[in-house]
Design an enzyme around this catalytic site. Structure first.
Site, PDB file in Angstrom:
ATOM      1  N   ASP A   1      33.230  92.578  23.841  1.00 31.22           N
ATOM      2  CA  ASP A   1      32.178  92.400  22.834  1.00 31.22           C
ATOM      3  C   ASP A   1      32.815  92.175  21.460  1.00 31.22           C
ATOM      4  O   ASP A   1      32.137  91.781  20.529  1.00 31.22           O
ATOM      5  CB  ASP A   1      31.274  93.637  22.796  1.00 31.22           C
ATOM      6  CG  ASP A   1      30.067  93.439  21.878  1.00 31.22           C
ATOM      7  OD1 ASP A   1      29.448  92.354  21.961  1.00 31.22           O
ATOM      8  OD2 ASP A   1      29.745  94.351  21.086  1.00 31.22           O
TER       9      ASP A   1
ATOM     10  N   HIS B   1      29.858  90.388  19.614  1.00 29.71           N
ATOM     11  CA  HIS B   1      29.715  91.675  18.909  1.00 29.71           C
ATOM     12  C   HIS B   1      28.229  92.066  18.768  1.00 29.71           C
ATOM     13  O   HIS B   1      27.712  92.180  17.665  1.00 29.71           O
ATOM     14  CB  HIS B   1      30.397  91.629  17.530  1.00 29.71           C
ATOM     15  CG  HIS B   1      30.775  92.998  17.043  1.00 29.71           C
ATOM     16  ND1 HIS B   1      31.860  93.243  16.226  1.00 29.71           N
ATOM     17  CD2 HIS B   1      30.206  94.226  17.253  1.00 29.71           C
ATOM     18  CE1 HIS B   1      31.930  94.535  15.959  1.00 29.71           C
ATOM     19  NE2 HIS B   1      30.935  95.155  16.573  1.00 29.71           N
TER      20      HIS B   1
ATOM     21  N   GLY C   1      27.072  94.893  20.268  1.00 26.85           N
ATOM     22  CA  GLY C   1      26.987  96.298  20.711  1.00 26.85           C
ATOM     23  C   GLY C   1      25.758  97.030  20.211  1.00 26.85           C
ATOM     24  O   GLY C   1      25.037  97.661  20.978  1.00 26.85           O
TER      25      GLY C   1
END
Ligand code: 3PY
Length: 336
Positions: free
Chosen positions: A277, A301, A303
């Site tokens: 990620d 990214h 998350g």
């Protein structure tokens, strides 16, 4: 929805002697409800472009900085703010992009947003582990290219059930990952860290050194902060000892992994697959070698990128900011 009582905030009581304090909000992602709360107490200076020059041109004289961008909050920006600046709050759990040394030197209060994103980030880790281990990307490529073979699929994945899961950093996010994996019938959890975690007991997780985790884990989750100790920690040496069928998942920070070493390991089959990620740099250039590898699953990214989580992160950042500016204890301060 904003709940003014949630953090037992002094929302109604907060008052300033003279004019409203100024807050720079370096973000386009703060929900309207949170902006409204801040607007009722402070003067907001909204940054719509993430460029450093733009930020520098707006930051002078602010009392607070609400940082919700991955742009580096460096000494130059902190200096440009000037002597009014008392409070910096980042809308993130990690703060490797903030010059905390300068904040400390100047006695500026600082807070982050731990906790509220644990579930979303841990979900992303599980998503990547399953996707990488079951070769999601290659499967999709096969379908698109007309290579989907009839009969039993020859592309075999690896099982989480019965596996040894290694967690690098059993903090709140690492624990949330482990809890999600228990129903997958993992054989054992190993973790690295400086000290034994009391929470590890209920997970029957064993504290080991990185070398042992390296050699024994079938699934390796990176969930530690990026700092001088962890930068480049997962490197050629690590990949030299990893199990061939291992799957690496990184939901922490790209720089913890020597990316070129990972690429070599994935290409040469030293490691089975990776789910990432986070990577280096972000955004990843569209011609990156990582994008050419079939045994990698990448997400940009994401998350903490769910509606609820981002709202909670923004709320927590706002409440930290108001408390910091008002001279109250912040909810999640970072002790610098
Ligand atoms: O909050 C952070 O630090 C994150 O990177 C969330 O993914």
């Amino acid at each position: 929805m904003m709940d003014p009582e949630k953090y037992n905030i002094l929302a109604g009581k907060l008052s300033w002697d003279k004019e409203k304090p100024k807050i720079l909000i370096a973000s386009t992602v703060v929900p309207e409800s949170v902006l409204e709360l801040l607007k009722s107490k402070c003067e907001l200076i909204l940054i719509k472009k993430e460029s450093k020059n733009h930020i520098l041109s707006k930051v002078q004289g602010v009392h607070g900085i609400f940082w919700a961008t991955k742009t580096h909050l460096d000494e130059e920006i902190i200096d440009a703010a000037g002597l009014n600046l008392t409070t910096v709050c980042t809308m993130s759990a990690g703060y490797d992009h903030i010059d905390t040394k300068t904040l400390k030197l100047k006695g500026i209060k600082f807070a982050n947003t731990p906790g509220v994103l644990n579930a979303a980030v841990a979900d992303t880790a599980v998503l990547l582990a399953l996707a990488a281990s079951r070769r999601l990307h290659e499967g999709r490529e096969d379908i698109e290219s007309g290579n989907w073979k009839t009969g039993l699929q020859p592309r075999l994945g690896v099982d989480i059930s019965g596996s040894t899961v290694g967690i690098i950093g059993l903090g709140e996010i690492g624990q949330a990952i482990a809890k999600r994996l228990v129903p997958f019938e993992v054989s054992q959890f190993l973790y690295t860290g400086h000290t034994e975690k009391p929470e590890a007991k209920s997970l029957k997780a064993k504290l080991v050194n990185l070398e042992t985790l390296n050699k024994e884990a079938d699934f390796i989750f990176i969930s530690c902060p990026l700092n001088n100790e962890t930068k480049g920690m997962i490197n050629k040496d690590f990949f030299g000892k990893v199990k061939k069928a291992a799957v690496l998942v990184n939901i922490a920070r790209g720089d913890i992994v020597e990316q070129q070493d990972l690429i070599e390991a994935l290409k040469s089959g030293k490691i089975f697959a990776a789910g990432l990620d986070v990577m280096t740099p972000e955004p990843l250039p569209s011609d990156s070698e990582l994008l050419k590898l079939s045994n990698v699953v990448l997400t940009p990214h994401i998350g903490s990128a769910t509606k609820k989580t981002r709202e909670q992160m923004a709320e927590l950042t706002a409440h930290n900011m108001l408390r910091g500016l008002g001279g109250e204890n912040m909810i999640t301060p970072v002790n610098l």
